[in-house]
Structures are given as structure tokens and as C-alpha cells.
Scaffold this active site. Structure first.
Site, PDB file in Angstrom:
ATOM      1  CB  SER A  48     -55.496  19.406 -88.849  1.00  0.00           C
ATOM      2  OG  SER A  48     -54.419  19.521 -87.133  1.00  0.00           O
ATOM      3  CD  GLU A  69     -61.860  13.124 -80.374  1.00  0.00           C
ATOM      4  OE1 GLU A  69     -61.347  12.910 -79.385  1.00  0.00           O
ATOM      5  OE2 GLU A  69     -60.053  14.273 -80.329  1.00  0.00           O
ATOM      6  CG  PHE A  94     -59.820  11.534 -83.753  1.00  0.00           C
ATOM      7  CD1 PHE A  94     -59.566   9.713 -83.382  1.00  0.00           C
ATOM      8  CD2 PHE A  94     -59.256  11.928 -84.305  1.00  0.00           C
ATOM      9  CE1 PHE A  94     -57.900   9.856 -83.460  1.00  0.00           C
ATOM     10  CE2 PHE A  94     -57.809  12.231 -84.518  1.00  0.00           C
ATOM     11  CZ  PHE A  94     -56.933  10.453 -83.775  1.00  0.00           C
TER      12      PHE A  94
HETATM   13  C1  LIG Z   1     -58.349  11.073 -79.477  1.00  0.00           C
HETATM   14  C2  LIG Z   1     -57.802  12.253 -80.675  1.00  0.00           C
HETATM   15  N1  LIG Z   1     -57.674  13.585 -81.314  1.00  0.00           N
HETATM   16  C3  LIG Z   1     -56.926  14.252 -81.822  1.00  0.00           C
HETATM   17  C4  LIG Z   1     -55.912  13.662 -81.769  1.00  0.00           C
HETATM   18  C5  LIG Z   1     -54.423  15.115 -83.065  1.00  0.00           C
HETATM   19  N2  LIG Z   1     -53.955  15.371 -82.113  1.00  0.00           N
HETATM   20  C6  LIG Z   1     -52.713  14.773 -82.052  1.00  0.00           C
HETATM   21  S1  LIG Z   1     -51.368  15.542 -80.455  1.00  0.00           S
HETATM   22  C7  LIG Z   1     -52.862  16.704 -80.067  1.00  0.00           C
HETATM   23  C8  LIG Z   1     -52.665  17.291 -79.482  1.00  0.00           C
HETATM   24  C9  LIG Z   1     -51.819  16.858 -77.950  1.00  0.00           C
HETATM   25  O1  LIG Z   1     -52.096  17.513 -76.933  1.00  0.00           O
HETATM   26  P1  LIG Z   1     -51.433  17.413 -75.709  1.00  0.00           P
HETATM   27  O2  LIG Z   1     -51.807  16.118 -74.916  1.00  0.00           O
HETATM   28  O3  LIG Z   1     -50.655  18.472 -74.974  1.00  0.00           O
HETATM   29  O4  LIG Z   1     -49.867  16.361 -75.450  1.00  0.00           O
HETATM   30  P2  LIG Z   1     -48.750  17.568 -75.759  1.00  0.00           P
HETATM   31  O5  LIG Z   1     -49.046  19.018 -76.186  1.00  0.00           O
HETATM   32  O6  LIG Z   1     -47.697  17.001 -75.164  1.00  0.00           O
HETATM   33  O7  LIG Z   1     -47.761  17.134 -77.535  1.00  0.00           O
HETATM   34  C10 LIG Z   1     -54.255  16.347 -81.179  1.00  0.00           C
HETATM   35  C11 LIG Z   1     -55.408  16.490 -81.146  1.00  0.00           C
HETATM   36  C12 LIG Z   1     -54.878  12.154 -81.712  1.00  0.00           C
HETATM   37  N3  LIG Z   1     -54.066  11.911 -81.140  1.00  0.00           N
HETATM   38  N4  LIG Z   1     -56.388  11.233 -80.691  1.00  0.00           N
END
Ligand SMILES: Cc1ncc(C[n+]2csc(CCOP(=O)(O)OP(=O)(O)O)c2C)c(N)n1
Lengths: 339, 280
Positions: A48, A69, A94
């Protein structure tokens, strides 16, 4: 298009096919080839933020620490203490809030050579909503001693900021949008010096000071107002918020006596506040207006709609300039001798 | 409470419909977090159509069970369920993600009825849930708090700070459910930041750990029931799921964390979902 600063070179090929973020990812990768001390980090946002490009080329020097982070900025501090120059990229919200204390205490307090590329700043991630907007980072981050704060206007300027930050001593915060923002510059043949504002349009009636995404609208607005209203609008690209170019602001006060600031940030604490501080220090009268997010959480929406809503596009900037020019502003005879 | 055949049929039919509603919402929204919305679907359907003590007509009812979707990017999969439960008109979802809409990618609790906390920044939901569970205890109320987390989200330190606190306060009114779909954004959790051995970690933090399939109601429902009846402290269900579950071209494909659907993909997605349920 080759550029040289401190012996570092890069070439932006296919700029038209790349977003602002892709350009910086590409440039950082090229610079990484010339500087083995550069390492890069991300927190599950390598794709991203586009810092992943560096990781593809130099997997040994790239650390994706997962969704953590605070840990990431602590790790970056450790790498800097070990003699490396970490480039760290995640969403602005973040950096400045989730890991704000790590950035301040681990990195700024120790004057570490850590460079931060904060993406998706302001309301550029429109539809993601407040959890992913970041209209507070300039206020927070510029209050950290030792930190240099840059808000480039487009991909070319981001590339220049990344390049300039490599040999700049101490921590640097580079704030960009989501990466799909329109361009202000047509190529990278322009000077970029940290702390030195760029005059994009000369003018004598009013000065518009902008940084980041709203700059493109400011330039268009100035051209429009010149043609249609006969107004001479000076446009200043205040790409460095800290250390701010006091001279450019003081000169604008003296020359135009009207200043309007535009930023993709809360009107509290960001570019407008930084400019106001300089004007207040100077002690000379000046009509002044800040335009940004008026101390509220932005609604959800397409970024362009939101910029329009907050008068940060050319139409909004034209309106605001006309409004400020329409107001009586008392000209004081002996104004030059005051103070 | 045991799952009857009739209930199994009801839940399965509901999940079928919800998966199609999710695809529809993804089209209206112009794209969204498809993978995680589909992996969490059966967990939310089980809670909302069998276990939760809620009243959609009274979203602010003080004694309701609380649900905190800590993986807030699952909003595009959560809103269709809230609409179906009657918290708001399904028609409103047509504006999902559009300018001025109450619905963005991450649901805003002040704008969307039925959402107990605004989430989207990962690692916030469990601390909030600990606070809710402490609040219930202070008020001598017996409502439960459910916190749905991602597996990538387990990387966040705040999860473990809250896990420690929940154990310290012996919060038996708190149930964590991990949508363990094995992927985050940049790839497989295992490659980006390994979270295993996950069950042992939660156990070491003093939680009762229940391992379960996260799609098969004959396994998931008994797991939820065990968690509800366990009264010695907090309980977490590690629900093994498949990212993108039900849409064959999305399953286990990291790139489908977030994506949009054109007409052709929409058709294929619906066909794939129908096919999966035809065999049930
Ligand atoms: C604190 C924070 N860091 C980064 C993000 C960006 N982000 C959104 S979804 C995601 C991945 C999430 O993975 P997971 O918890 O496994 O969710 P799923 O696979 O069920 O979608 C990230 C890094 C965020 N929303 N919040």
C-alpha cells in the site's frame, strides 16, 4: 531525467505510468543501490505504501514487521543506533498517533537518522473514514524537537524530498497522500531545498501559501484569477513545514499584506498555524485566513468530493481569494515604520 | 442450546444469503475488504442468528450483548448483517463508501446503528472489550462482550496488553474470537510475522483457548457455547477460516484482501457461492 544531490542519482522513467507513491518507492530503491546503509521498514503495508519496491530489490535490508507500528519505530531506532539509515513507511495516522511516542522519544530525542514516509495523510483516504484519515500529524509531529517536516506536493517533489533527506542530519517526516493526487510539476527539473519555499507564481495582491495536495488547486486558481479578475496572486509552495521559511512569509506580509493558507489538515496546528506564528512574531498587520479541515472529523467520501467540500480545490481557493480581496483592509500610512 | 438440524439449516441459509449480500455491497461500494468479510461471515452469522441477546429495535438497550469488530475493515461484511437484523434499511447500503454516506470502509458507531464501537485501527477492539466487560461487572449485569479479531491483528502489542488485563481481572464475561484466515495484507501471516503457536500464547496469557473450524456450524456453535458457559476467566476461540471463503477465485489469495468486482467477476462470485451451498 537524472538528478544529483550529494552524489545520489536517480532517473524517473515512465513517470506517467506511476503514482506519486510508486515514484518514491522507485527512487528510494535506486538510491538504496548507492547507499548500503539504507534499510527500509513497513508494517504490513509494504504494498500500500510502495516501500515494498525497495524490499523486492533488497530483501536483506527490508523488514516487514507485521501489523505492529510501535514496534516498528522502536526497531528503526535500533537500526539507526547500529549505524543504518532506516526509511520507514506506513499510514500517517499510525506514524503520528499509534507510534507517536516511539517517534518522539526513540527517534527524535536521540536525533536518529531515521526517515519516515507517512502516506495516506489528511483526508486522502476518503472512503476509509476517520480511523484512516490523518488531519493531526503536522500539529503533532512539528512539535517534536529535532524533527524536520516536509509535505511534498506531488510525486516528483516526493522523490526530491526522499533524496534530500538521505544526507540531511537527523529525523525527517515526509507526508504524502494516497498517491493518486494530480501533479503540480511536469518533470523533476526544479530546485528543491529543505527549508526553502518555492514561489510557484509571482504576485503582489495576495499570497496563497499551500502544501501537499491543495497546491495544484492554488496554482490553477492563481492562473484563473489573473485572467478573469486581473488579480495578481502569489503562490508559495511551503513544502517544508519545519524548519519553516520565515523569510518567504515575512516577504509576503510586506509585499502583499494578505495571506491565505490551504492545507489538507486540521486548521489547528498545521501549515496555517505555522505561518500564523511567523506573522505574529513579525508584528506587522496582515489580513490572514486559514483554510483546512475546520476542527472536525471529515465525513466519508471520495477524496475529490472532500477536497471540494473543504474548499481545498481550485474552485474553493478562487472563492476564498475573492472573499479575502473583497474585504476592507485598512492600509496604514506609516505601516512600514511600525514596531 | 445445542444446535438442532433446523437451526443448522437456518444458519446455513442465512450465511448463503449474507455472502451474496456482501458481494452486492462490494459492488455498490466500488470495492472493499472482500477476503476478510467472507472469512468472518460464519462467525458473525452464528452470533447474530443464534447467540446474541440483542434487540435491533432498541440498539441502545443497556443490557444487550456487545460485539466489537476489532478487525474493523470487515465493515463491508458486517453492515449487511446489521441491515438484515433490522438495525437499518438495507437500501442504505447502496451508498456504501459514497460521499456523505454513513457507511465507510470502517463503520462509525455514531452513524451506524448496531455498531458498539468505531473500529478500523487494528489492535483497539480488545482493550475496548476489556473495558466493556469490566463495566458489565461493575454494573452487576450479565451481558457478554464478544471481540472479533484478525490473525494479522495479533501482531499488535495492545492485543497482548489487553489479554493480560482480561486474565488479571478474570473476565469470564469476555469472549474473543480470532478469524484465523492465515493472511494479512502483504501475504501469509506465517511469512510476514509469524503468530504461531497462537493457542499456546493465549493460554500462557491465562485464557481458555478453544480451537474450532470457523465455517462449520457443527463445530463453531459448540465452541461458542463452551465459551459462554466457561466461568473461570476469559475465553478465546481460534476459528480456522479461509480468506475469501465461498468465492473460489478469492480463497487464499492475498491480493483479495481488498478488491473490486466487475460484472464478470460478480457473476462468477455469485455462481461460486451458490455452488458451495448447493452441496450443503
Ligand atoms: C493499526 C493498523 N495498522 C494497519 C492497518 C491497515 N490494515 C488494514 S487490514 C490489515 C490486515 C489485517 O489482517 P488480519 O487482521 O489478518 O485481517 P483479515 O485477514 O481478516 O482481513 C492492515 C495491515 C490498520 N487498519 N490498523
Amino acid at each position: 531525467m537524472a538528478e544529483q544531490v550529494g552524489g545520489l542519482t536517480y532517473t524517473i522513467l515512465d513517470a506517467d505510468k506511476m503514482t506519486a507513491a510508486e515514484i518514491y518507492g522507485d527512487v528510494l530503491t535506486q538510491i538504496g543501490g548507492q547507499r548500503p546503509e539504507i534499510v527500509a521498514l513497513s508494517a504490513d503495508l509494504a504494498k500500500s505504501t510502495k516501500i515494498g519496491k525497495f524490499g523486492e530489490k533488497y530483501p536483506d535490508r527490508f523488514f516487514n514487521v507485521g501489523i505492529a507500528e510501535q514496534n516498528m519505530f522502536g526497531v528503526a531506532a535500533g537500526l539507526a543506533l547500529a549505524g543504518f539509515v532506516p526509511f520507514v513507511s506506513t499510514f500517517a495516522v499510525f506514524v503520528s498517533m499509534r507510534a507517536g511516542e516511539q517517534v518522539r522519544t526513540d527517534i527524535c530525542y536521540q536525533k536518529l537518522n531515521c526517515k519516515i514516509i507517512a502516506t495516506h495523510s489528511g483526508i486522502s483516504f476518503g472512503q476509509a473514514g476517520t480511523t484512516h484519515h490523518c488531519t493531526e500529524d503536522l500539529a503533532i509531529i512539528r512539535s517534536f524537537a529535532n524533527m524536520t517536516v516536509i509535505a511534498p506536493a506531488d510525486g516528483f517533489e516526493t522523490a526530491k524530498a526522499v533524496q534530500a533527506s538521505v544526507d540531511w542530519k537527523g529525523p525527517v517526516y515526509i507526508r504524502i497522500g494516497r498517491g493518486f493526487e494530480p501533479r503540480v510539476y511536469t518533470d523533476d527539473k526544479f530546485d528543491f531545498t529543505i527549508g526553502k519555499a518555492r514561489e510557484m507564481r509571482p504576485g503582489t495582491d495576495v499570497t496563497v501559501i499551500a502544501c501537499g495536495t491543495p497546491l495544484v488547486g492554488a496554482v490553477d486558481a492563481a492562473d484563473f484569477l489573473k485572467k478573469n479578475d486581473g488579480l495578481s496572486v502569489r503562490v508559495i509552495n511551503m513544502h517544508t513545514i519545519k524548519p519553516i521559511d520565515r523569510e518567504a512569509i515575512e516577504k509576503a506580509v510586506m509585499d502583499t499584506r494578505r495571506i491565505i493558507t490551504f492545507e489538507d489538515h486540521n486548521v489547528i496546528g498545521g501549515l496555517g498555524s505555522a505561518v500564523a506564528e511567523v506573522i505574529a512574531d513579525l508584528g506587522k498587520g496582515c489580513a490572514f485566513k486559514r483554510v483546512g479541515i475546520p476542527d472536525e472529523f471529515s465525513p466519508v467520501g471520495y477524496p475529490d468530493d472532500l477536497y471540494h467540500h473543504y474548499k481545498l480545490d481550485s474552485e474553493g481557493i478562487i472563492d476564498t481569494v475573492r472573499e479575502v480581496m473583497g474585504k476592507e483592509f485598512e492600509e496604514d500610512e506609516d505601516w512600514q515604520d511600525e514596531f | 442450546m445445542a444446535l438442532s438440524d433446523k437451526e443448522l439449516k437456518t444458519l446455513t441459509e442465512k450465511a448463503h444469503q449474507i455472502r451474496k449480500d456482501i458481494i452486492q455491497t462490494l459492488i455498490w461500494s466500488g470495492g472493499g475488504h472482500a477476503g476478510g468479510a467472507l472469512s468472518q461471515a460464519d462467525i458473525l452469522v452464528a452470533l447474530y442468528y443464534k447467540y446474541l441477546n440483542i434487540d435491533p429495535k432498541r440498539p441502545d438497550w443497556p443490557d444487550r450483548d456487545r460485539v466489537i469488530l476489532s478487525k474493523g475493515h470487515g465493515g463491508v461484511g458486517y453492515a449487511p448483517i446489521l441491515a438484515d437484523k433490522g438495525y437499518f434499511d438495507k437500501e442504505l447500503l447502496k451508498d456504501f463508501n459514497h460521499t456523505g454516506s454513513p457507511f465507510g470502509m470502517h463503520l462509525d458507531g455514531l452513524k451506524v446503528k448496531g455498531v458498539d464501537a468505531s473500529t478500523g485501527s487494528l489492535g483497539h477492539g480488545l482493550p475496548i472489550s476489556v473495558g466493556l466487560a469490566l463495566g458489565a461487572r461493575l454494573k452487576k449485569k450479565d451481558w457478554l462482550t464478544y471481540c472479533i479479531m484478525g490473525d494479522g491483528e495479533q501482531n499488535e502489542g495492545t492485543i497482548w496488553e489487553a489479554a493480560m488485563a482480561a486474565c488479571h481481572y478474570k473476565l469470564s464475561n469476555l469472549i474473543g474470537i480470532i478469524d484465523n484466515n492465515k493472511y494479512c495484507i502483504d501475504g501469509a501471516c506465517e511469512d510476514i510475522m509469524c503468530i504461531e503457536p497462537l493457542g499456546k500464547k493465549w493460554e500462557a496469557f491465562g485464557w481458555k483457548v478453544i480451537d474450532s473450524d470457523g465455517h462449520d456450524y457443527t463445530k463453531l456453535c459448540p465452541a461458542i457455547e463452551e465459551a459462554i458457559t466457561y466461568k473461570d476467566g476469559p475465553c478465546v476461540i481460534i476459528a480456522h477460516t479461509i480468506k475469501g471463503k465461498g468465492v473460489d477465485f478469492m480463497e487464499d489469495v492475498a491480493a483479495w484482501h481488498y478488491g473490486g468486482l466487475d460484472a464478470d467477476k460478480t457473476k462468477k462470485a455469485i455462481e461460486s457461492i451458490d455452488k458451495m451451498y448447493a452441496n450443503k
